[in-house]
Design a protein around this motif. Structure first.
Motif, PDB file in Angstrom:
ATOM      1  N   GLY A 326       3.986 -45.571   1.980  1.00 53.14           N
ATOM      2  CA  GLY A 326       3.610 -46.435   3.097  1.00 53.14           C
ATOM      3  C   GLY A 326       2.553 -45.819   4.003  1.00 53.14           C
ATOM      4  N   ILE A 327       2.219 -44.584   3.729  1.00 52.97           N
ATOM      5  CA  ILE A 327       1.190 -43.924   4.537  1.00 52.97           C
ATOM      6  C   ILE A 327      -0.158 -44.004   3.838  1.00 52.97           C
ATOM      7  CG2 ILE A 327       0.428 -41.736   5.555  1.00 52.97           C
ATOM      8  CD1 ILE A 327       2.870 -42.855   6.900  1.00 52.97           C
ATOM      9  N   ARG A 328      -0.170 -43.733   2.563  1.00 56.26           N
ATOM     10  CA  ARG A 328      -1.450 -43.635   1.870  1.00 56.26           C
ATOM     11  C   ARG A 328      -1.934 -44.930   1.210  1.00 56.26           C
ATOM     12  NH1 ARG A 328       0.306 -38.267  -1.002  1.00 56.26           N
ATOM     13  NH2 ARG A 328       2.308 -39.170  -0.447  1.00 56.26           N
ATOM     14  N   TYR A 329      -1.277 -45.402   0.190  1.00 55.43           N
ATOM     15  CA  TYR A 329      -1.886 -46.460  -0.625  1.00 55.43           C
ATOM     16  C   TYR A 329      -1.774 -47.867  -0.039  1.00 55.43           C
ATOM     17  CZ  TYR A 329      -2.084 -42.676  -3.910  1.00 55.43           C
ATOM     18  OH  TYR A 329      -2.351 -41.486  -4.507  1.00 55.43           O
ATOM     19  N   SER A 330      -0.701 -48.110   0.646  1.00 51.38           N
ATOM     20  CA  SER A 330      -0.488 -49.475   1.130  1.00 51.38           C
ATOM     21  C   SER A 330       0.618 -49.440   2.176  1.00 51.38           C
ATOM     22  CB  SER A 330      -0.003 -50.363  -0.020  1.00 51.38           C
ATOM     23  OG  SER A 330       1.295 -49.944  -0.420  1.00 51.38           O
ATOM     24  N   ARG A 331       0.684 -50.480   2.959  1.00 51.92           N
ATOM     25  CA  ARG A 331       1.857 -50.654   3.803  1.00 51.92           C
ATOM     26  C   ARG A 331       2.223 -52.130   3.810  1.00 51.92           C
ATOM     27  NH1 ARG A 331       1.504 -48.096   9.374  1.00 51.92           N
ATOM     28  NH2 ARG A 331       1.119 -46.300   8.023  1.00 51.92           N
ATOM     29  N   ILE A 344       8.952 -45.644   8.101  1.00 51.27           N
ATOM     30  CA  ILE A 344       7.957 -46.192   7.165  1.00 51.27           C
ATOM     31  C   ILE A 344       8.373 -45.873   5.735  1.00 51.27           C
ATOM     32  CG2 ILE A 344       5.552 -46.122   6.400  1.00 51.27           C
ATOM     33  CD1 ILE A 344       4.668 -45.516   9.136  1.00 51.27           C
ATOM     34  N   LYS A 347      11.779 -47.849   4.755  1.00 56.29           N
ATOM     35  CA  LYS A 347      11.663 -49.309   4.686  1.00 56.29           C
ATOM     36  C   LYS A 347      10.650 -49.735   3.636  1.00 56.29           C
ATOM     37  CE  LYS A 347      13.062 -50.127   9.461  1.00 56.29           C
ATOM     38  NZ  LYS A 347      14.482 -50.276   9.166  1.00 56.29           N
ATOM     39  N   LYS A 349       9.830 -48.213   0.855  1.00 57.80           N
ATOM     40  CA  LYS A 349      10.395 -48.059  -0.488  1.00 57.80           C
ATOM     41  C   LYS A 349      11.584 -48.989  -0.702  1.00 57.80           C
ATOM     42  CE  LYS A 349       8.781 -43.361  -0.942  1.00 57.80           C
ATOM     43  NZ  LYS A 349       9.077 -41.988  -1.274  1.00 57.80           N
TER      44      LYS A 349
END
Lengths: 483, 97
Positions: A326-331, A344, A347, A349
């Motif tokens: 949730g930090i790098r590729y997408s959120r 983050i 939730k 994952k």
């Protein structure tokens, strides 16, 4: 332009003979996909703009008298785990639903250099985890031969698209059977190359010591053409190797006839479906008629393959998928649900990964956890060595390749195994050992299965020595041309 | 029983996955069934067998420090690929309470 049974070979002849342009081919395929794919759900996303620009560039080259290769303009479908720059690629997962690739996978780069045309992304089990494509986070794909059945998995969308003539050929990936099993279920050819034959750069990593990119095609001849374009050493994948593949193409049928094929007794056991047994008998009979010599061999640790795999693979999965935090590729989660960083992760994952992916991450976390590592993971890696040695001994006994079933049954019904993960895992028994040992495997249909005939396809598997794709492709080609 | 419900909670914590209590039960049941099956490996005699350590037999691999063996992406593109940002900065929530 007739898309039925359109192979790479026939496409190339048609394009060169000016029977159609690449642009016309693109338009014909897209209109056919839009009309027909509702029935199957093979595609997730079409890459029309890209395909059209690729087609126009091929047409321009041909009009300008430039020499183009066998893959120029050839429409290809790509499994949703292989990166094409600037296109959304999601691993058939909600968690990456808006992720745009920042670079081309090496296989894509190679195929762009060959001037191939990418039609779009095909469905698969989420991050390639499954054997039916039912674990896709987006949609279910149906088998073109019987839409109440699964196409196999995890490269189910690619196999279905090839079988339904909604592409000429496709790329897939295989970790424990994910190219070979869907190829068998859909009546097409599937090649899982030797570990290291094809670069994994730009393939979403599932289990890095097992993953390989390969192809799904209508003929073995096409598999040869596609394999040659994607194989080779790549500086971006330290496990990739350079080999001389020249005799893959110039395969001499007489040499194939000189090969000895092993029949591992552990693969021909009770519990094999009668249709599969009949199919294998037919294949064996035809090979014998061609003069191929057969020899009984034994691979004593075969039955342990599934247990071994379902420890090693989830261990690698739990490590590889940790990056989707949730930090790098997408959120995908809403801002108001976030108070601290940990929220983050959890939730993202919890909401983004499907059931099977979560199950494998948990399983992998367990087998790698303190106090259990030696009992599970280390022991599995030792059993894996025994499985590798089984193959080495069998090959050393004078066998060049092996003939086995691909899957214990033909395509099963949608939903039939969905609630019982262990039962689903046990089906992989014939494809897993090849993967654990890093060997090449070819799945080819016993005969020509026509969509609409009602007959369920059966495939046979040829297992080769490391970096001896030419042996299994040669045998497959010999078989294919003998019918 | 190899696992208990609190083990599943602990694993979920380690894996940083939020799971519901209904899923906890299902996961426990599934993991238990799978682990019972893979227990068959315990019985295999692996004394003196060296474990496989990866998919390749290759040893250490080094690559040259050359410009042509790196993927070059403009900083702007990298920033655009990040979910939360503010101007040229990448944003994450606070780490400590």
């Amino acid at each position: 332009m007739d898309l039925k049974n359109l192979t790479i070979k026939k496409f190339h002849e048609g394009l060169m003979g000016k029977k159609f342009s690449a642009k016309e081919a693109a338009e014909t395929f897209f209109s056919s996909i839009k009309k027909e794919d509702e029935k199957y759900g093979a595609y997730l996303r079409l890459t029309e703009e890209l395909a059209l620009s690729q087609a126009l560039s091929v047409d321009k080259k041909i009009d300008g008298g430039e020499k183009v290769g066998a893959l120029a303009g050839v429409p290809l479908a790509v499994k949703d785990v292989i990166l094409i720059k600037d296109e959304i690629v999601s691993g058939a997962s909600k968690i990456l639903s808006e992720y745009k690739a920042g670079y081309d996978a090496t296989v894509i780069k190679n195929l762009k250099e060959e001037n191939s045309m990418f039609l779009g992304y095909t469905n698969c089990d989420e991050f390639a985890m499954g054997a039916s494509t039912e674990n896709s986070g987006i949609q279910i794909t149906k088998n073109p031969h019987d839409t109440s059945r699964v196409p196999g998995g995890s490269s189910g969308g690619s196999a279905a698209a090839v079988a339904a003539d909604l592409t000429v050929a496709a790329l897939g990936s295989d970790t424990g059977g994910s190219i070979r099993e869907p190829a068998s279920f859909c009546g097409v050819v599937g090649l899982k190359p030797t570990y290291g034959s094809v670069s994994r750069f730009g393939l979403m990593a599932m289990a890095s010591s097992l993953d390989q990119i390969g192809c799904l095609t209508k003929t073995v001849e096409d598999a040869v053409i596609l394999f040659q374009a994607i194989a080779g050493r790549d500086e971006f994948d330290a496990t990739s190797e350079e080999h001389d593949w020249s005799d893959v193409m110039d395969f001499d049928a007489e040499r194939a006839k000189g090969l000895t094929v092993g029949l591992p007794e552990e693969y021909f056991v009770e519990g094999l479906d009668a249709q599969v047994e009949k199919g294998l008998d037919e294949a064996l009979g035809r090979f014998k008629k061609l003069g191929i010599k057969f020899k009984k061999v034994s691979l004593p640790h075969t039955s342990l393959g599934v247990s071994c795999y379902y420890i090693i693979m989830p261990a690698e999965v739990s490590s590889n998928l940790a990056r989707l935090d949730g930090i790098r590729y997408s959120r995908i989660i809403k801002d108001d649900a976030i108070e601290a960083l940990l929220d983050i992760y959890k939730k993202q994952k919890g909401e983004g990964f499907g059931e099977e992916v979560r199950r494998r991450i948990m399983l992998g976390t367990f087998v790698l956890s303190h106090g259990y590592y030696d009992a599970y993971y280390a022991q599995a890696q030792k059993v894996r060595r025994l499985i590798c040695r089984d193959f080495e001994k069998a090959f050393d006994s004078g066998v060049d390749a092996m003939l086995t079933p691909v899957y214990p049954t033909p395509a099963f019904k949608i939903g039939e195994k969905a609630s019982d993960p262990l039962e689903m895992y046990l089906g992989d028994i014939f494809t897993i050992p090849t993967s654990l040992a890093g060997l090449p495997g070819l799945s080819a249909p016993v005969k020509d299965y026509k969509v609409g005939s009602g007959e369920l396809p059966i495939g046979f598997q040829l297992i080769g020595k490391k970096f001896r794709e030419q042996d299994i492709l040669g045998l497959g080609r010999l078989y294919e041309t003998s019918s | 029983m190899i696992l208990k419900e609190k083990d599943v909670e602990h694993l979920a914590e380690l894996a940083r996955i939020e799971i519901s209590s209904a899923e906890k039960k299902k996961l426990l049941q599934d993991l238990e069934e799978i682990l019972e099956h893979v227990k068959e490996l315990e019985k295999v005699n692996t004394e003196g067998v060296d474990p496989v350590t990866g998919g390749t037999a290759k040893k250490n691999e080094y690559r040259g420090d050359d410009e042509d063996v790196c993927v070059s992406t403009p900083p702007k593109e990298l920033q655009d690929a990040f979910p939360d940002k503010d101007g040229g900065h990448l944003k994450v929530p606070h780490v400590f309470d």
